[in-house]
Design a protein around this motif. Sequence first.
Motif, PDB file in Angstrom:
ATOM      1  N   SER A  50       2.060  12.191  -3.380  1.00  0.00           N
ATOM      2  CA  SER A  50       1.427  11.282  -2.418  1.00  0.00           C
ATOM      3  C   SER A  50       0.610  12.062  -1.393  1.00  0.00           C
ATOM      4  CB  SER A  50       2.467  10.392  -1.729  1.00  0.00           C
ATOM      5  OG  SER A  50       3.351  11.154  -0.947  1.00  0.00           O
ATOM      6  N   VAL A  51       1.087  13.217  -0.979  1.00  0.00           N
ATOM      7  CA  VAL A  51       0.320  14.055  -0.048  1.00  0.00           C
ATOM      8  C   VAL A  51      -0.933  14.581  -0.756  1.00  0.00           C
ATOM      9  CG1 VAL A  51       0.346  16.129   1.399  1.00  0.00           C
ATOM     10  CG2 VAL A  51       2.379  14.692   1.255  1.00  0.00           C
ATOM     11  N   LEU A 104      -3.439  11.761  -0.741  1.00  0.00           N
ATOM     12  CA  LEU A 104      -4.120  11.618   0.551  1.00  0.00           C
ATOM     13  C   LEU A 104      -5.197  12.686   0.721  1.00  0.00           C
ATOM     14  CD1 LEU A 104      -1.233  10.878   3.091  1.00  0.00           C
ATOM     15  CD2 LEU A 104      -3.064   9.337   2.379  1.00  0.00           C
ATOM     16  N   ARG A 105      -4.858  13.921   0.376  1.00  0.00           N
ATOM     17  CA  ARG A 105      -5.841  15.014   0.479  1.00  0.00           C
ATOM     18  C   ARG A 105      -7.048  14.738  -0.396  1.00  0.00           C
ATOM     19  NH1 ARG A 105      -2.049  18.666  -1.380  1.00  0.00           N
ATOM     20  NH2 ARG A 105      -3.662  19.298  -2.849  1.00  0.00           N
ATOM     21  N   ILE A 135      -8.206  11.772  -1.616  1.00  0.00           N
ATOM     22  CA  ILE A 135      -9.002  10.640  -1.140  1.00  0.00           C
ATOM     23  C   ILE A 135      -9.880  11.067   0.039  1.00  0.00           C
ATOM     24  CG2 ILE A 135      -8.852   8.403   0.041  1.00  0.00           C
ATOM     25  CD1 ILE A 135      -6.304   7.923  -1.749  1.00  0.00           C
ATOM     26  N   ALA A 136      -9.283  11.729   1.021  1.00  0.00           N
ATOM     27  CA  ALA A 136     -10.056  12.185   2.176  1.00  0.00           C
ATOM     28  C   ALA A 136     -11.097  13.218   1.742  1.00  0.00           C
ATOM     29  CB  ALA A 136      -9.135  12.772   3.243  1.00  0.00           C
ATOM     30  N   SER A 141      -8.491  20.547   8.566  1.00  0.00           N
ATOM     31  CA  SER A 141      -8.168  19.232   9.148  1.00  0.00           C
ATOM     32  C   SER A 141      -8.547  19.193  10.619  1.00  0.00           C
ATOM     33  CB  SER A 141      -6.680  18.919   8.980  1.00  0.00           C
ATOM     34  OG  SER A 141      -6.369  18.712   7.623  1.00  0.00           O
ATOM     35  N   TYR A 165      -9.707   8.204   8.654  1.00  0.00           N
ATOM     36  CA  TYR A 165      -9.822   9.634   8.338  1.00  0.00           C
ATOM     37  C   TYR A 165      -9.004  10.478   9.314  1.00  0.00           C
ATOM     38  CZ  TYR A 165     -13.467   9.407   4.740  1.00  0.00           C
ATOM     39  OH  TYR A 165     -14.167   9.192   3.577  1.00  0.00           O
ATOM     40  N   ILE A 169      -5.303  10.381   8.409  1.00  0.00           N
ATOM     41  CA  ILE A 169      -4.968  11.237   7.261  1.00  0.00           C
ATOM     42  C   ILE A 169      -4.998  12.706   7.679  1.00  0.00           C
ATOM     43  CG2 ILE A 169      -5.750  12.063   4.996  1.00  0.00           C
ATOM     44  CD1 ILE A 169      -6.766   9.173   4.485  1.00  0.00           C
TER      45      ILE A 169
END
Length: 153
Positions: free
Chosen positions: A14-15, A18-19, A21-22, A81, A127, A130
């Motif tokens: 899941s992490v 997220l990475r 998608i962003a 990030s 964004y 995330i």
Amino acid sequence: MQLKLKRNRYSDWSVAGLRTIAGIGFIVHGWAKISRGTAGFEKLLLQIHTPYAHFMSILVPYLELIGGMLLILGFLTRIISTALIVVMLTAMFTIHIRYGFSTIQTTGLNTDGPIFGPPGYEINLLYIGILAFLLINGAGRVSADSGIKRGSA
């Protein structure tokens, strides 16, 4: 202090999701600015009185493009990030906030369908959420950062 999340067999993926998608979002936005030439983006930056507009018109699109790739790989995740949060906050407070919250603003309708107005700051907040998660928690086990950490331990 690092937040400890309850883990299950899907947590690591899941992490990574997220990475990814962003990362894809930042790649698309960076490439859109680069592929058309950065002069148009520079004009926008000049219009909002951005210091060093020429330099920033080159830096930001490449930061988005390369930063998006690094997010997908999970490499230098906390550093990238942080940089991308600054980009999102700047975009939010200099451009998007004047259009309100909603990213999708229907301003009319024609025979082809809805007509959309300028986007609000909703997407910036998504964004930032995330990126803040990744900044606090790291890239996760399915990442280059994790592989490097395991290799040096």
